[in-house]
Design a protein around this motif. Structure first.
Motif, mmCIF file in Angstrom:
data_model
loop_
_atom_site.group_PDB
_atom_site.id
_atom_site.type_symbol
_atom_site.label_atom_id
_atom_site.label_comp_id
_atom_site.label_asym_id
_atom_site.label_seq_id
_atom_site.Cartn_x
_atom_site.Cartn_y
_atom_site.Cartn_z
ATOM 1 N N ALA A 170 1.625 -4.334 5.394
ATOM 2 C CA ALA A 170 -0.344 -4.273 4.717
ATOM 3 C C ALA A 170 -1.052 -3.285 5.979
ATOM 4 C CB ALA A 170 -0.519 -5.217 4.972
ATOM 5 N N GLU A 171 -0.860 -2.795 6.658
ATOM 6 C CA GLU A 171 -1.654 -1.496 7.303
ATOM 7 C C GLU A 171 -1.437 -0.662 6.804
ATOM 8 O OE1 GLU A 171 -4.527 -1.439 8.494
ATOM 9 O OE2 GLU A 171 -4.431 -3.513 8.925
ATOM 10 N N MET A 172 0.181 0.320 6.212
ATOM 11 C CA MET A 172 0.677 1.091 5.791
ATOM 12 C C MET A 172 0.546 0.784 4.746
ATOM 13 S SD MET A 172 4.642 1.249 7.925
ATOM 14 C CE MET A 172 4.527 1.470 9.593
ATOM 15 N N THR A 206 -10.028 1.694 0.237
ATOM 16 C CA THR A 206 -9.315 1.768 -0.809
ATOM 17 C C THR A 206 -10.267 2.019 -2.521
ATOM 18 O OG1 THR A 206 -8.526 0.330 -0.086
ATOM 19 C CG2 THR A 206 -8.482 -0.427 -2.447
ATOM 20 N N ARG A 234 7.449 3.680 7.411
ATOM 21 C CA ARG A 234 6.236 4.427 6.796
ATOM 22 C C ARG A 234 6.664 5.137 5.461
ATOM 23 N NH1 ARG A 234 1.250 4.744 8.271
ATOM 24 N NH2 ARG A 234 1.910 3.661 10.277
ATOM 25 N N ARG A 244 -1.603 -0.141 2.558
ATOM 26 C CA ARG A 244 -2.995 0.281 3.327
ATOM 27 C C ARG A 244 -3.299 1.801 3.650
ATOM 28 N NH1 ARG A 244 -3.799 -5.219 5.259
ATOM 29 N NH2 ARG A 244 -4.946 -6.205 4.171
ATOM 30 N N ASP A 245 -2.812 2.285 4.867
ATOM 31 C CA ASP A 245 -2.951 3.970 4.558
ATOM 32 C C ASP A 245 -2.691 4.828 3.270
ATOM 33 O OD1 ASP A 245 -3.920 3.650 6.761
ATOM 34 O OD2 ASP A 245 -1.693 3.949 7.635
ATOM 35 N N SER A 279 2.991 -9.994 12.761
ATOM 36 C CA SER A 279 2.666 -8.488 13.202
ATOM 37 C C SER A 279 3.502 -7.631 12.289
ATOM 38 C CB SER A 279 3.345 -7.450 14.679
ATOM 39 O OG SER A 279 4.967 -8.244 14.931
ATOM 40 N N HIS A 333 -4.534 -1.273 -2.230
ATOM 41 C CA HIS A 333 -5.119 -2.356 -1.974
ATOM 42 C C HIS A 333 -4.444 -3.860 -1.888
ATOM 43 C CE1 HIS A 333 -8.584 -5.603 -2.930
ATOM 44 N NE2 HIS A 333 -7.806 -6.280 -3.615
ATOM 45 N N ARG A 370 1.710 -7.791 9.049
ATOM 46 C CA ARG A 370 0.419 -7.012 8.805
ATOM 47 C C ARG A 370 0.530 -5.763 9.335
ATOM 48 N NH1 ARG A 370 -3.503 -9.913 9.832
ATOM 49 N NH2 ARG A 370 -3.421 -12.409 10.922
ATOM 50 N N LEU A 371 2.101 -4.985 9.825
ATOM 51 C CA LEU A 371 2.436 -3.818 9.784
ATOM 52 C C LEU A 371 2.242 -3.353 8.251
ATOM 53 C CD1 LEU A 371 2.551 -1.408 11.542
ATOM 54 C CD2 LEU A 371 5.412 -1.307 11.872
#
Length: 447
Positions: free
Chosen positions: A23-25, A2, A108, A27-28, A17, A32, A20-21
């Motif tokens: 959140a990961e997207m 970040t 995404r 971050r990608d 899940s 932050h 979390r997905l």
């Protein structure tokens, strides 16, 4: 990894899940991400650390959460999301004040678009070779490591925030880059954003909130549209700059002010002082370093440089080949007046990428938001400066006065633009005009 000035996203929902997905997207996409299981935990995080956007599960009490945000004077976008949520839940969240609704599991592209809508500029590189712009950038960077306030002036969308970030990035300071918007916000909201508050400061203040001046510890705070800062907040800010300390609303503790303050304005603060709507003592604190950015219409070939960059960016976002820019289209861009400056150019070029049917953008592809084509700028008034022969026998003072007055008239009374053209500070321009007025000489009214 970040970035230091990345978009700060708060995701509110039961751990799962799908969340979390999301959140990961996020971050990608460069954000932050903080996570909270419930609205109460989310509010606690907002009071202490803040965020630039919130995504909340409509299965929680989204309406109550939005109501509490308003009660505590938070001003940030909220996006509702849900797992197999009903249409009624989505509509209810929108009616309660959510900006949009995103279904989960997330796509995404939707996550990236939501972040992009409020994300800071990914790069603080400033494109262009215009002399007035180069002078402002060079002077600003020479002051990057200083902690004195900086005043950035110019029309809307001329790059003031971008230059502020550029200076912050070059400063080497470890703190955040925070922003407080003055336009369209009540004095109470601005006070909470800027200084924070203690519990009981007003009916909705149920807990302590850290203000952005405090969050920008060893960093930078940009006060956007400071020319619209309410008078009561002007007094508080002037006191903070004079004393070097701030106090939260309803608080008694003195907190050291160690954030570097930058402010932006689209109108002359000197004119605001003359009109009695801005404090002269605050201006004296803010104008030690003054950077004036020229409007796009005065930047010549920079228009094409920026247009080509935007073509590349828009084509990448739309996942299509980047078209070339025809000579006729380039001429049309140079002939347009760009009242919306860089933001308008970005939008025009994005539409052009979508409209282009061949390998190159043509003039017919350059349209406004309603589909009308760009109209050539009205013929600009020539300065009508005297020939060298006519200057013989006249004093330098007389020639200087005529140059200043005609340049000001050419800029329709805009002190900032005229100062930029002449290569003088707005303060010098103000002093010159004051002496002209005292001598009974007519001066173009301020734009």
């Amino acid at each position: 990894m970040t970035q230091p000035n990345a978009t700060r996203l708060l995701l509110v929902g039961q751990p799962g899940s799908e969340f979390r997905l999301a959140a990961e997207m996020a971050r990608d996409a460069g954000a932050h991400v903080d996570m909270a299981d419930a609205p109460a935990q989310a509010l606690a995080l907002l009071r202490s650390d803040g965020a630039m956007m919130v995504m909340i599960d409509v299965g929680l009490d989204a309406a109550g959460f939005l109501a509490q945000l308003r009660a505590e004077r938070f001003t940030l976008p909220v996006i509702a999301c849900g797992i197999n949520a009903s249409a009624d839940q989505a509509v209810s969240a929108i009616r309660a004040g959510a900006r949009d609704y995103v279904p989960l599991p997330p796509e995404r592209s939707l996550i990236a678009a939501a972040i992009a809508s409020i994300a800071p500029t990914a790069s603080s590189v400033i494109l262009g070779e215009d002399p007035a712009l180069a002078r402002a950038v060079s002077f600003g960077l020479s002051m990057a490591t200083a902690r004195v306030p900086v005043l950035l002036c110019g029309e809307r969308s001329t790059g003031k925030e971008l230059l502020a970030r550029h200076i912050h990035d070059a400063s080497g300071c470890s703190g955040r880059f925070e922003i407080v918007e003055c336009a369209g916000a009540s004095p109470e909201v601005i006070a909470s954003e800027l200084f924070g508050h203690e519990a009981g400061a007003f009916p909705g203040a149920v807990a302590r909130r850290i203000g952005r001046l405090e969050k920008a510890h060893k960093g930078t705070l940009l006060l956007r549209n400071v020319d619209l800062l309410p008078p009561t907040i002007q007094a508080d800010l002037a006191h903070a700059l004079r004393s070097g300390v701030i106090r939260r609303m309803n608080g008694t503790a003195s907190i050291a002010l160690d954030a570097r303050l930058m402010v932006s304005a689209t109108t002359s603060l000197a004119d605001r002082v003359a009109a009695g709507t801005f404090r002269a003592d605050l201006v004296s604190h803010l104008e030690l370093v003054q950077l004036c950015l020229p409007p796009l219409r005065e930047r010549g070939q920079d228009i094409l440089c920026l247009a080509l960059r935007q073509i590349e960016d828009a084509a990448r976002a739309e996942q299509r080949p980047a078209p070339a820019l025809s000579e006729e289209a380039a001429a049309a861009l140079l002939d347009y007046d760009w009242p919306g400056n860089v933001r308008e150019l970005q939008d025009v070029m994005h539409r052009a990428v979508l409209l282009a049917r061949g390998n190159a953008i043509e003039p017919s592809d350059l349209v406004l938001t309603d589909g009308r084509q760009l109209a050539p700028a009205a013929p600009r008034m020539e300065l009508g400066l005297p020939k060298v022969e006519s200057l013989v026998g006249r004093t330098v003072e007389e020639v200087e006065r005529e140059l200043i007055l005609q340049t000001l008239e050419h800029c329709h009374g805009n002190r900032t633009s005229a100062s930029s053209i002449l290569g003088i500070s707005v303060r010098t321009m103000r002093n010159k005009l004051k002496s002209f007025i005292e001598a009974g000489i007519a001066v173009s009214p301020a734009a």
